[in-house]
Design a protein around this motif. Structure first.
Motif, PDB file in Angstrom:
ATOM      1  N   TYR A  58       0.850  -1.182   0.000  1.00  0.00           N
ATOM      2  CA  TYR A  58       0.000   0.000   0.000  1.00  0.00           C
ATOM      3  C   TYR A  58       0.888   1.235   0.000  1.00  0.00           C
ATOM      4  O   TYR A  58       2.036   1.189   0.434  1.00  0.00           O
ATOM      5  CB  TYR A  58      -0.959  -0.002   1.191  1.00  0.00           C
ATOM      6  CG  TYR A  58      -0.282  -0.165   2.519  1.00  0.00           C
ATOM      7  CD1 TYR A  58       0.108   0.945   3.250  1.00  0.00           C
ATOM      8  CD2 TYR A  58      -0.008  -1.427   3.043  1.00  0.00           C
ATOM      9  CE1 TYR A  58       0.745   0.809   4.464  1.00  0.00           C
ATOM     10  CE2 TYR A  58       0.628  -1.576   4.253  1.00  0.00           C
ATOM     11  CZ  TYR A  58       1.000  -0.445   4.964  1.00  0.00           C
ATOM     12  OH  TYR A  58       1.635  -0.596   6.159  1.00  0.00           O
ATOM     13  N   SER A  60       2.809   4.552   0.858  1.00  0.00           N
ATOM     14  CA  SER A  60       3.314   5.156   2.071  1.00  0.00           C
ATOM     15  C   SER A  60       3.054   6.669   2.033  1.00  0.00           C
ATOM     16  O   SER A  60       3.062   7.268   0.950  1.00  0.00           O
ATOM     17  CB  SER A  60       4.815   4.905   2.178  1.00  0.00           C
ATOM     18  OG  SER A  60       5.386   5.693   3.188  1.00  0.00           O
ATOM     19  N   HIS A  61       2.853   7.269   3.170  1.00  0.00           N
ATOM     20  CA  HIS A  61       2.669   8.723   3.202  1.00  0.00           C
ATOM     21  C   HIS A  61       3.966   9.451   2.850  1.00  0.00           C
ATOM     22  O   HIS A  61       3.950  10.641   2.554  1.00  0.00           O
ATOM     23  CB  HIS A  61       2.162   9.167   4.577  1.00  0.00           C
ATOM     24  CG  HIS A  61       3.147   8.945   5.688  1.00  0.00           C
ATOM     25  ND1 HIS A  61       3.311   7.715   6.289  1.00  0.00           N
ATOM     26  CD2 HIS A  61       4.010   9.771   6.291  1.00  0.00           C
ATOM     27  CE1 HIS A  61       4.235   7.804   7.203  1.00  0.00           C
ATOM     28  NE2 HIS A  61       4.685   9.036   7.237  1.00  0.00           N
ATOM     29  N   ARG A  62       5.095   8.737   2.859  1.00  0.00           N
ATOM     30  CA  ARG A  62       6.388   9.313   2.471  1.00  0.00           C
ATOM     31  C   ARG A  62       6.699   9.116   0.998  1.00  0.00           C
ATOM     32  O   ARG A  62       7.755   9.484   0.538  1.00  0.00           O
ATOM     33  CB  ARG A  62       7.495   8.667   3.291  1.00  0.00           C
ATOM     34  CG  ARG A  62       7.405   8.981   4.741  1.00  0.00           C
ATOM     35  CD  ARG A  62       8.565   8.375   5.465  1.00  0.00           C
ATOM     36  NE  ARG A  62       8.074   7.844   6.718  1.00  0.00           N
ATOM     37  CZ  ARG A  62       8.478   6.742   7.293  1.00  0.00           C
ATOM     38  NH1 ARG A  62       9.412   6.016   6.735  1.00  0.00           N
ATOM     39  NH2 ARG A  62       7.975   6.371   8.431  1.00  0.00           N
ATOM     40  N   TRP A  65       6.084   2.502  -1.818  1.00  0.00           N
ATOM     41  CA  TRP A  65       5.192   1.449  -1.317  1.00  0.00           C
ATOM     42  C   TRP A  65       5.696   0.922  -0.002  1.00  0.00           C
ATOM     43  O   TRP A  65       6.804   0.814   0.285  1.00  0.00           O
ATOM     44  CB  TRP A  65       5.100   0.309  -2.328  1.00  0.00           C
ATOM     45  CG  TRP A  65       4.479   0.758  -3.600  1.00  0.00           C
ATOM     46  CD1 TRP A  65       5.120   1.101  -4.740  1.00  0.00           C
ATOM     47  CD2 TRP A  65       3.098   0.949  -3.868  1.00  0.00           C
ATOM     48  NE1 TRP A  65       4.228   1.484  -5.697  1.00  0.00           N
ATOM     49  CE2 TRP A  65       2.973   1.396  -5.186  1.00  0.00           C
ATOM     50  CE3 TRP A  65       1.937   0.774  -3.128  1.00  0.00           C
ATOM     51  CZ2 TRP A  65       1.750   1.678  -5.780  1.00  0.00           C
ATOM     52  CZ3 TRP A  65       0.729   1.071  -3.718  1.00  0.00           C
ATOM     53  CH2 TRP A  65       0.646   1.514  -5.030  1.00  0.00           C
TER      54      TRP A  65
END
Length: 65
Positions: A58, A60-62, A65
């Motif tokens: 999923y 990543s906010h960074r 994935w």
């Protein structure tokens, strides 16, 4: 390696994909699930090479994935 039509059919048969809200694209030995309206990545199914097994990734906010 090209996308397997049987796997694409199974992914597109899932309720979230049947409603037309999700695009499924084959890229780099895996299937990317994208939101149809925004184009945002939702998940990635990467094939393991062992039958029907996949690794679920999923976003990543960074970034990545």
């Amino acid at each position: 390696m090209a996308a397997d039509p049987a796997i694409l059919k199974r992914i597109r048969a899932c309720p979230f994909a049947r409603g037309g809200r999700v695009l499924v694209r084959y890229r780099a030995n895996g299937y990317s699930l994208l939101a149809r309206r925004s184009g945002e990545p939702l998940a990635r199914l990467r094939l393991t090479g062992e039958g029907d097994d996949v690794v679920l990734l999923y976003p990543s906010h960074r970034g990545g994935w």
